[in-house]
Design a protein around this motif. Structure first.
Motif, PDB file in Angstrom:
ATOM      1  N   THR A 159       0.660  -1.071  -0.037  1.00 28.21           N
ATOM      2  CA  THR A 159       0.217  -0.109  -0.172  1.00 28.21           C
ATOM      3  C   THR A 159       0.984   1.375  -0.042  1.00 28.21           C
ATOM      4  OG1 THR A 159      -1.726  -1.060   0.988  1.00 28.21           O
ATOM      5  CG2 THR A 159      -1.693   1.323   1.463  1.00 28.21           C
ATOM      6  N   ILE A 160       1.997   1.336   0.917  1.00 30.12           N
ATOM      7  CA  ILE A 160       2.693   2.460   0.975  1.00 30.12           C
ATOM      8  C   ILE A 160       3.556   2.457  -0.289  1.00 30.12           C
ATOM      9  CG2 ILE A 160       4.662   3.428   2.197  1.00 30.12           C
ATOM     10  CD1 ILE A 160       3.587   2.074   4.640  1.00 30.12           C
ATOM     11  N   LEU A 161       4.065   1.479  -0.933  1.00 29.18           N
ATOM     12  CA  LEU A 161       4.849   1.655  -2.137  1.00 29.18           C
ATOM     13  C   LEU A 161       4.028   2.001  -3.304  1.00 29.18           C
ATOM     14  CD1 LEU A 161       6.964  -1.522  -1.779  1.00 29.18           C
ATOM     15  CD2 LEU A 161       7.630   0.843  -1.807  1.00 29.18           C
ATOM     16  N   LEU A 162       2.716   1.566  -3.417  1.00 29.30           N
ATOM     17  CA  LEU A 162       1.749   1.939  -4.404  1.00 29.30           C
ATOM     18  C   LEU A 162       1.474   3.469  -4.242  1.00 29.30           C
ATOM     19  CD1 LEU A 162      -0.989  -0.690  -4.622  1.00 29.30           C
ATOM     20  CD2 LEU A 162       0.600  -0.163  -6.551  1.00 29.30           C
ATOM     21  N   ALA A 163       1.303   3.992  -2.908  1.00 28.14           N
ATOM     22  CA  ALA A 163       1.041   5.489  -2.609  1.00 28.14           C
ATOM     23  C   ALA A 163       2.122   6.395  -2.785  1.00 28.14           C
ATOM     24  CB  ALA A 163       0.319   5.548  -1.391  1.00 28.14           C
ATOM     25  N   ARG A 186      -2.776  -6.546  -4.280  1.00 28.77           N
ATOM     26  CA  ARG A 186      -3.358  -5.197  -4.624  1.00 28.77           C
ATOM     27  C   ARG A 186      -4.821  -5.508  -4.373  1.00 28.77           C
ATOM     28  NH1 ARG A 186      -6.170  -4.078  -8.887  1.00 28.77           N
ATOM     29  NH2 ARG A 186      -6.489  -1.812  -9.146  1.00 28.77           N
ATOM     30  N   GLU A 187      -5.323  -6.673  -4.888  1.00 31.47           N
ATOM     31  CA  GLU A 187      -6.786  -7.150  -4.869  1.00 31.47           C
ATOM     32  C   GLU A 187      -7.209  -7.264  -3.368  1.00 31.47           C
ATOM     33  OE1 GLU A 187      -8.712  -7.183  -7.410  1.00 31.47           O
ATOM     34  OE2 GLU A 187      -7.076  -6.475  -8.518  1.00 31.47           O
ATOM     35  N   ARG A 188      -6.257  -7.828  -2.566  1.00 31.54           N
ATOM     36  CA  ARG A 188      -6.623  -7.949  -1.102  1.00 31.54           C
ATOM     37  C   ARG A 188      -6.770  -6.487  -0.550  1.00 31.54           C
ATOM     38  NH1 ARG A 188      -1.855 -12.662   0.452  1.00 31.54           N
ATOM     39  NH2 ARG A 188      -2.469 -14.195  -1.140  1.00 31.54           N
ATOM     40  N   ILE A 189      -5.967  -5.704  -0.714  1.00 35.62           N
ATOM     41  CA  ILE A 189      -5.925  -4.415  -0.254  1.00 35.62           C
ATOM     42  C   ILE A 189      -7.060  -3.435  -0.575  1.00 35.62           C
ATOM     43  CG2 ILE A 189      -4.630  -2.200  -0.346  1.00 35.62           C
ATOM     44  CD1 ILE A 189      -2.068  -3.573  -0.944  1.00 35.62           C
ATOM     45  N   LEU A 190      -7.450  -3.794  -1.773  1.00 36.16           N
ATOM     46  CA  LEU A 190      -8.713  -3.315  -2.099  1.00 36.16           C
ATOM     47  C   LEU A 190      -9.841  -3.703  -1.311  1.00 36.16           C
ATOM     48  CD1 LEU A 190      -8.291  -2.901  -6.209  1.00 36.16           C
ATOM     49  CD2 LEU A 190      -8.340  -1.072  -4.713  1.00 36.16           C
ATOM     50  N   ALA A 191     -10.080  -4.973  -1.266  1.00 37.61           N
ATOM     51  CA  ALA A 191     -11.252  -5.640  -0.442  1.00 37.61           C
ATOM     52  C   ALA A 191     -11.125  -5.281   0.869  1.00 37.61           C
ATOM     53  CB  ALA A 191     -10.826  -7.116  -0.814  1.00 37.61           C
ATOM     54  N   LYS A 192      -9.946  -5.249   1.486  1.00 37.62           N
ATOM     55  CA  LYS A 192     -10.040  -4.698   2.985  1.00 37.62           C
ATOM     56  C   LYS A 192     -10.083  -3.399   3.293  1.00 37.62           C
ATOM     57  CE  LYS A 192      -6.854  -8.510   4.502  1.00 37.62           C
ATOM     58  NZ  LYS A 192      -5.880  -8.934   5.239  1.00 37.62           N
ATOM     59  N   LEU A 193      -9.718  -2.453   2.378  1.00 36.93           N
ATOM     60  CA  LEU A 193      -9.997  -0.928   2.635  1.00 36.93           C
ATOM     61  C   LEU A 193     -11.306  -0.498   1.959  1.00 36.93           C
ATOM     62  CD1 LEU A 193      -6.318   0.449   1.655  1.00 36.93           C
ATOM     63  CD2 LEU A 193      -7.499  -0.184   3.988  1.00 36.93           C
ATOM     64  N   SER A 199      -6.007   4.365  -7.548  1.00 37.18           N
ATOM     65  CA  SER A 199      -5.968   5.658  -7.291  1.00 37.18           C
ATOM     66  C   SER A 199      -6.785   5.812  -5.855  1.00 37.18           C
ATOM     67  CB  SER A 199      -6.677   6.518  -8.380  1.00 37.18           C
ATOM     68  OG  SER A 199      -6.146   6.519  -9.715  1.00 37.18           O
ATOM     69  N   ASP A 200      -7.572   5.067  -5.542  1.00 33.80           N
ATOM     70  CA  ASP A 200      -8.300   5.090  -4.377  1.00 33.80           C
ATOM     71  C   ASP A 200      -7.536   4.708  -3.229  1.00 33.80           C
ATOM     72  OD1 ASP A 200     -10.722   5.647  -5.730  1.00 33.80           O
ATOM     73  OD2 ASP A 200     -11.264   3.681  -5.706  1.00 33.80           O
ATOM     74  N   ILE A 201      -6.501   3.783  -3.326  1.00 37.42           N
ATOM     75  CA  ILE A 201      -5.540   3.574  -2.383  1.00 37.42           C
ATOM     76  C   ILE A 201      -4.606   4.474  -2.354  1.00 37.42           C
ATOM     77  CG2 ILE A 201      -3.412   1.956  -2.098  1.00 37.42           C
ATOM     78  CD1 ILE A 201      -5.042  -0.350  -3.768  1.00 37.42           C
ATOM     79  N   ALA A 205      -4.302   6.348   1.537  1.00 39.00           N
ATOM     80  CA  ALA A 205      -2.849   6.576   2.054  1.00 39.00           C
ATOM     81  C   ALA A 205      -2.421   7.850   2.448  1.00 39.00           C
ATOM     82  CB  ALA A 205      -1.628   5.706   1.187  1.00 39.00           C
ATOM     83  N   ILE A 206      -2.613   8.861   1.567  1.00 38.18           N
ATOM     84  CA  ILE A 206      -2.376  10.100   1.792  1.00 38.18           C
ATOM     85  C   ILE A 206      -3.427  10.685   2.992  1.00 38.18           C
ATOM     86  CG2 ILE A 206      -2.433  12.563   0.609  1.00 38.18           C
ATOM     87  CD1 ILE A 206      -1.583  11.158  -1.854  1.00 38.18           C
ATOM     88  N   ASN A 207      -4.424  10.497   2.857  1.00 42.02           N
ATOM     89  CA  ASN A 207      -5.460  10.861   3.859  1.00 42.02           C
ATOM     90  C   ASN A 207      -5.207  10.172   5.015  1.00 42.02           C
ATOM     91  OD1 ASN A 207      -6.767  12.362   1.970  1.00 42.02           O
ATOM     92  ND2 ASN A 207      -8.356  10.869   1.526  1.00 42.02           N
ATOM     93  N   GLU A 208      -4.584   9.196   5.080  1.00 42.88           N
ATOM     94  CA  GLU A 208      -4.501   8.780   6.599  1.00 42.88           C
ATOM     95  C   GLU A 208      -2.975   8.660   7.095  1.00 42.88           C
ATOM     96  OE1 GLU A 208      -6.450   6.812   8.593  1.00 42.88           O
ATOM     97  OE2 GLU A 208      -8.191   7.356   7.349  1.00 42.88           O
ATOM     98  N   GLY A 209      -2.303   9.693   6.174  1.00 39.85           N
ATOM     99  CA  GLY A 209      -0.662  10.144   6.739  1.00 39.85           C
ATOM    100  C   GLY A 209       0.231   8.893   6.350  1.00 39.85           C
ATOM    101  N   LEU A 210      -0.176   7.863   5.732  1.00 43.18           N
ATOM    102  CA  LEU A 210       0.629   6.627   5.529  1.00 43.18           C
ATOM    103  C   LEU A 210       1.898   7.012   4.600  1.00 43.18           C
ATOM    104  CD1 LEU A 210      -1.823   3.676   4.996  1.00 43.18           C
ATOM    105  CD2 LEU A 210      -0.307   4.304   7.189  1.00 43.18           C
ATOM    106  N   VAL A 211       2.026   8.227   3.812  1.00 43.42           N
ATOM    107  CA  VAL A 211       2.936   8.667   3.002  1.00 43.42           C
ATOM    108  C   VAL A 211       3.185  10.221   3.051  1.00 43.42           C
ATOM    109  CG1 VAL A 211       2.837   6.684   1.366  1.00 43.42           C
ATOM    110  CG2 VAL A 211       1.414   8.740   1.056  1.00 43.42           C
TER     111      VAL A 211
END
Length: 211
Positions: A159-163, A186-193, A199-201, A205-211
């Motif tokens: 997630t962080i690398l994508l963001a 990526r598919e698991r991340i989309l499902a869990k989030l 682009s949603d990921i 990540a930006i909104n949650e301060g992950l990057v």
């Protein structure tokens, strides 16, 4: 004397850390060895009695947080100091919960790094002031667990690398995994989030301060 095992897949960083420790004016550090991945880390832990492991999170194959459980099984008493490019917000509390004795970013000043190594090797935890504040907040305020709290260590890393603007192929190369494996993450991340696109990921990540 403190014997240290530095585990990081970047040779320049390993050499820099080693030189920094060897130049300690108090001469507190003895044998210093290096490992480039989890397999080499485990092999060297079995063959020599180190006093502390300096462990990066982002490693080829199994990452640093996944390796913590292996270290606990092989050498349950050896302290582990996480040293990562990722900020405290991203991984520090999770690392401590998994058994790390401290967490520092690679931007940490040399003096603080040496102080942390000495303290952790002596059996104490090393908690920065900013991390102590985060721990206190989590303990007393009991904030609602964010969706990314459900991600595995590897899923959070992807997630962080994508963001951070990396392509799927770049991430696969960085983590020494196949593009197909990264696609599954990526598919698991989309499902869990509960998201739909990459682009949603990134926005999440930006909104949650992950990057």
């Amino acid at each position: 004397m403190i014997n240290i095992l530095i585990t990081d897949d970047h040779p320049i960083l390993r050499k820099g850390l080693r030189q920094l420790l060897e130049d300690d004016k108090h001469k507190r550090f003895g044998f210093i060895d290096e490992a480039v991945n989890g397999s080499e880390l485990i092999e060297k832990l079995i063959s020599f009695d180190f006093n502390i492991v300096l462990l990066d999170i982002s490693l080829p194959g199994r990452n640093g947080l996944e390796l913590l459980s292996d270290i606990r099984k092989i050498k349950p008493d050896i302290p582990v100091l996480m040293l990562s490019t990722y900020s405290e917000d991203q991984y520090a509390i999770r690392a401590l919960k998994l058994g790390a004795s401290g967490y520092l970013t690679k931007a940490t000043a040399a003096e603080e790094l040496i102080a942390a190594v000495v303290k952790v090797a002596g059996g104490s935890r090393y908690i920065t002031a900013s991390l102590a504040e985060k721990i206190t907040y989590n303990f007393f305020d009991e904030p609602a667990k964010p969706l990314h709290g459900e991600l595995s260590v590897r899923e959070l890393e992807v997630t962080i690398l994508l963001a951070s603007g990396n392509t799927m192929s770049n991430i696969a190369k960085e983590l020494s995994l196949s593009p197909n494996t990264i696609s599954k993450y990526r598919e698991r991340i989309l499902a869990k989030l509960k998201l739909i696109t990459t682009s949603d990921i990134i926005r999440y990540a930006i909104n949650e301060g992950l990057v």
